[in-house]
Design a protein around this motif. Structure first.
Motif, mmCIF file in Angstrom:
data_model
loop_
_atom_site.group_PDB
_atom_site.id
_atom_site.type_symbol
_atom_site.label_atom_id
_atom_site.label_comp_id
_atom_site.label_asym_id
_atom_site.label_seq_id
_atom_site.Cartn_x
_atom_site.Cartn_y
_atom_site.Cartn_z
ATOM 1 N N LEU A 187 56.493 -1.387 57.748
ATOM 2 C CA LEU A 187 56.074 -1.625 59.356
ATOM 3 C C LEU A 187 57.106 -2.321 60.000
ATOM 4 O O LEU A 187 57.405 -1.946 61.248
ATOM 5 C CB LEU A 187 54.805 -2.087 59.425
ATOM 6 C CG LEU A 187 54.094 -2.152 61.093
ATOM 7 C CD1 LEU A 187 53.998 -0.681 61.352
ATOM 8 C CD2 LEU A 187 52.799 -2.926 60.687
ATOM 9 N N VAL A 188 57.743 -3.635 59.756
ATOM 10 C CA VAL A 188 58.475 -4.162 60.265
ATOM 11 C C VAL A 188 59.743 -3.392 60.509
ATOM 12 O O VAL A 188 60.442 -3.621 61.596
ATOM 13 C CB VAL A 188 58.716 -5.594 59.609
ATOM 14 C CG1 VAL A 188 59.898 -6.311 60.265
ATOM 15 C CG2 VAL A 188 57.660 -6.318 59.771
ATOM 16 N N LEU A 189 60.321 -2.927 59.539
ATOM 17 C CA LEU A 189 61.518 -1.938 59.668
ATOM 18 C C LEU A 189 61.094 -0.753 60.598
ATOM 19 O O LEU A 189 62.280 -0.513 61.487
ATOM 20 C CB LEU A 189 61.817 -1.189 58.362
ATOM 21 C CG LEU A 189 62.322 -2.364 57.328
ATOM 22 C CD1 LEU A 189 62.405 -1.648 55.983
ATOM 23 C CD2 LEU A 189 63.554 -2.947 57.591
ATOM 24 N N ALA A 190 60.079 -0.242 60.850
ATOM 25 C CA ALA A 190 59.760 0.725 61.822
ATOM 26 C C ALA A 190 59.658 0.158 63.006
ATOM 27 O O ALA A 190 60.427 0.767 63.994
ATOM 28 C CB ALA A 190 58.388 1.574 61.454
ATOM 29 N N VAL A 191 59.147 -1.136 63.463
ATOM 30 C CA VAL A 191 59.113 -1.616 64.557
ATOM 31 C C VAL A 191 60.495 -1.891 65.052
ATOM 32 O O VAL A 191 61.057 -1.774 66.220
ATOM 33 C CB VAL A 191 58.383 -2.663 64.570
ATOM 34 C CG1 VAL A 191 58.240 -3.533 65.798
ATOM 35 C CG2 VAL A 191 56.629 -2.120 64.414
ATOM 36 N N ALA A 194 59.832 -0.552 78.375
ATOM 37 C CA ALA A 194 59.588 -1.978 79.162
ATOM 38 C C ALA A 194 59.859 -1.663 80.743
ATOM 39 O O ALA A 194 59.558 -2.098 81.371
ATOM 40 C CB ALA A 194 59.829 -3.071 78.544
ATOM 41 N N ALA A 195 61.245 -1.225 80.595
ATOM 42 C CA ALA A 195 61.963 -1.016 81.900
ATOM 43 C C ALA A 195 60.842 -0.243 82.637
ATOM 44 O O ALA A 195 60.891 -0.477 84.070
ATOM 45 C CB ALA A 195 63.387 -0.566 81.803
ATOM 46 N N LEU A 196 60.616 1.039 82.258
ATOM 47 C CA LEU A 196 59.783 1.794 82.903
ATOM 48 C C LEU A 196 58.445 1.101 83.544
ATOM 49 O O LEU A 196 57.908 1.047 84.624
ATOM 50 C CB LEU A 196 59.413 3.010 82.282
ATOM 51 C CG LEU A 196 58.200 3.898 82.710
ATOM 52 C CD1 LEU A 196 58.840 4.647 83.949
ATOM 53 C CD2 LEU A 196 57.840 4.936 81.767
ATOM 54 N N LEU A 211 62.785 -0.367 68.881
ATOM 55 C CA LEU A 211 63.027 -1.308 69.670
ATOM 56 C C LEU A 211 63.787 -0.909 70.972
ATOM 57 O O LEU A 211 63.522 -1.247 71.911
ATOM 58 C CB LEU A 211 63.758 -2.654 69.096
ATOM 59 C CG LEU A 211 62.758 -3.519 68.522
ATOM 60 C CD1 LEU A 211 63.490 -4.745 67.833
ATOM 61 C CD2 LEU A 211 61.573 -4.055 69.391
ATOM 62 N N PRO A 212 64.818 0.036 70.573
ATOM 63 C CA PRO A 212 65.759 0.442 71.627
ATOM 64 C C PRO A 212 64.638 1.322 72.655
ATOM 65 O O PRO A 212 64.892 1.334 73.974
ATOM 66 C CB PRO A 212 66.659 1.295 71.258
ATOM 67 C CG PRO A 212 66.841 0.751 70.029
ATOM 68 C CD PRO A 212 65.477 0.081 69.398
ATOM 69 N N ARG A 213 63.923 2.153 72.038
ATOM 70 C CA ARG A 213 63.076 2.974 72.845
ATOM 71 C C ARG A 213 61.923 2.056 73.588
ATOM 72 O O ARG A 213 61.300 2.431 74.687
ATOM 73 C CB ARG A 213 62.421 3.984 72.303
ATOM 74 C CG ARG A 213 63.289 5.195 71.886
ATOM 75 C CD ARG A 213 62.726 6.248 71.095
ATOM 76 N NE ARG A 213 62.600 5.985 69.723
ATOM 77 C CZ ARG A 213 62.271 6.693 68.776
ATOM 78 N NH1 ARG A 213 61.453 7.682 69.178
ATOM 79 N NH2 ARG A 213 62.330 6.427 67.553
ATOM 80 N N PHE A 256 50.836 2.840 77.826
ATOM 81 C CA PHE A 256 50.610 2.409 76.444
ATOM 82 C C PHE A 256 50.394 3.649 75.496
ATOM 83 O O PHE A 256 50.842 3.466 74.276
ATOM 84 C CB PHE A 256 49.055 1.664 76.533
ATOM 85 C CG PHE A 256 49.432 0.444 76.786
ATOM 86 C CD1 PHE A 256 50.254 -0.497 76.124
ATOM 87 C CD2 PHE A 256 48.549 -0.114 77.956
ATOM 88 C CE1 PHE A 256 50.358 -2.005 76.509
ATOM 89 C CE2 PHE A 256 48.602 -1.610 78.359
ATOM 90 C CZ PHE A 256 49.617 -2.347 77.891
ATOM 91 N N ASN A 257 50.229 4.842 75.945
ATOM 92 C CA ASN A 257 50.473 5.928 75.115
ATOM 93 C C ASN A 257 51.848 6.058 74.721
ATOM 94 O O ASN A 257 51.795 6.604 73.436
ATOM 95 C CB ASN A 257 49.440 7.249 75.464
ATOM 96 C CG ASN A 257 48.023 6.892 75.555
ATOM 97 O OD1 ASN A 257 47.462 6.497 74.529
ATOM 98 N ND2 ASN A 257 47.293 7.616 76.356
ATOM 99 N N LEU A 258 52.568 6.038 75.662
ATOM 100 C CA LEU A 258 53.786 6.145 75.094
ATOM 101 C C LEU A 258 54.236 5.197 73.992
ATOM 102 O O LEU A 258 55.076 5.595 73.138
ATOM 103 C CB LEU A 258 54.868 5.783 76.374
ATOM 104 C CG LEU A 258 55.107 7.114 77.128
ATOM 105 C CD1 LEU A 258 56.111 6.454 78.636
ATOM 106 C CD2 LEU A 258 56.154 8.090 76.485
ATOM 107 N N ILE A 259 53.893 3.822 74.140
ATOM 108 C CA ILE A 259 54.321 2.998 73.114
ATOM 109 C C ILE A 259 53.596 3.199 71.831
ATOM 110 O O ILE A 259 54.355 3.249 70.648
ATOM 111 C CB ILE A 259 53.754 1.509 73.689
ATOM 112 C CG1 ILE A 259 54.455 1.248 75.073
ATOM 113 C CG2 ILE A 259 53.742 0.460 72.562
ATOM 114 C CD1 ILE A 259 53.842 -0.042 75.455
ATOM 115 N N VAL A 260 52.476 3.696 71.666
ATOM 116 C CA VAL A 260 51.531 4.139 70.585
ATOM 117 C C VAL A 260 52.473 5.146 69.992
ATOM 118 O O VAL A 260 52.533 5.404 68.740
ATOM 119 C CB VAL A 260 50.001 4.409 70.712
ATOM 120 C CG1 VAL A 260 49.559 5.078 69.721
ATOM 121 C CG2 VAL A 260 49.483 3.120 71.148
ATOM 122 N N ALA A 261 52.859 6.223 70.754
ATOM 123 C CA ALA A 261 53.588 7.409 70.101
ATOM 124 C C ALA A 261 54.722 6.932 69.535
ATOM 125 O O ALA A 261 55.297 7.480 68.560
ATOM 126 C CB ALA A 261 53.785 8.522 71.401
#
Length: 180
Positions: A69-73, A84-86, A77-79, A160-165
């Motif tokens: 999970l840590v590797l996936a997160v 976060a900018a959006l 990070l770039p996305r 938040f749905n973007l983040i979850v996706a």
């Protein structure tokens, strides 16, 4: 507490003896070693002693699903920065809108008097604590439900749905990589 630190130190010493210099090629083992060294270094400082709880992060290196999970997160990070900018753009647009529309209202709190107050209120509303604020403004303008609803829909649900996706996709990719 010291007992656990001694056990962790023995474990690191055995890994260093067994692996030698190759220990420093595994980032997780270096992470373990750094936590143990920092724990010994700051043991006598009272303030820093509270941070010893961070040794629990060593579990990440031992429990494979946590490590994955840590590797996936980390991979996502770039996305997440783009999201976060959006979100910051959305906050700024709505904060300016709320300040222009509602800054003159005699509200119980200073929700929209200045841009920084509006930004803080947007953050508060994004956490879905918006009903009291909206009701207070709607007492003055019945149409005020529209910008509040738009902000909540955009920030609370879409972003938040973007983040979850993005996170779910990263976990799925990590799972496929691990299984391959």
């Amino acid at each position: 507490d010291r007992g656990f630190l001694v056990i962790f130190t023995l474990e690191c010493a055995m890994q260093l003896y067994y692996l030698g210099v190759a220990l420093f090629q595994d980032g997780w083992l270096v992470f373990d070693l750094a936590i143990v060294i920092l724990s010994w270094s700051f043991e006598s400082l009272q303030i820093v002693r509270a941070f010893r709880i961070f040794r629990a992060f060593r579990l990440i290196t031992r429990v494979k699903p946590l490590r994955d999970l840590v590797l996936a997160v980390g991979a996502v990070l770039p996305r997440m920065y783009a999201i976060a900018a959006l979100l910051m753009i959305i906050f700024y647009v709505f904060a300016v809108l709320f300040t222009e529309l509602f800054s003159e209202l005699p509200l119980s709190e200073n929700y929209f008097r200045t841009l920084d107050a509006s930004l803080f209120t947007c953050m508060e509303m994004m956490t879905l604590e918006w009903a009291d604020i909206a009701r207070e403004v709607i007492e003055y303008y019945t149409w005020a439900w529209a910008p509040f609803t738009a902000f909540i829909a955009i920030s609370g649900f879409i972003v938040f749905n973007l983040i979850v996706a993005v996170v779910v996709e990263a976990v799925a990719v990590t799972e496929q990589t691990v299984r391959a």
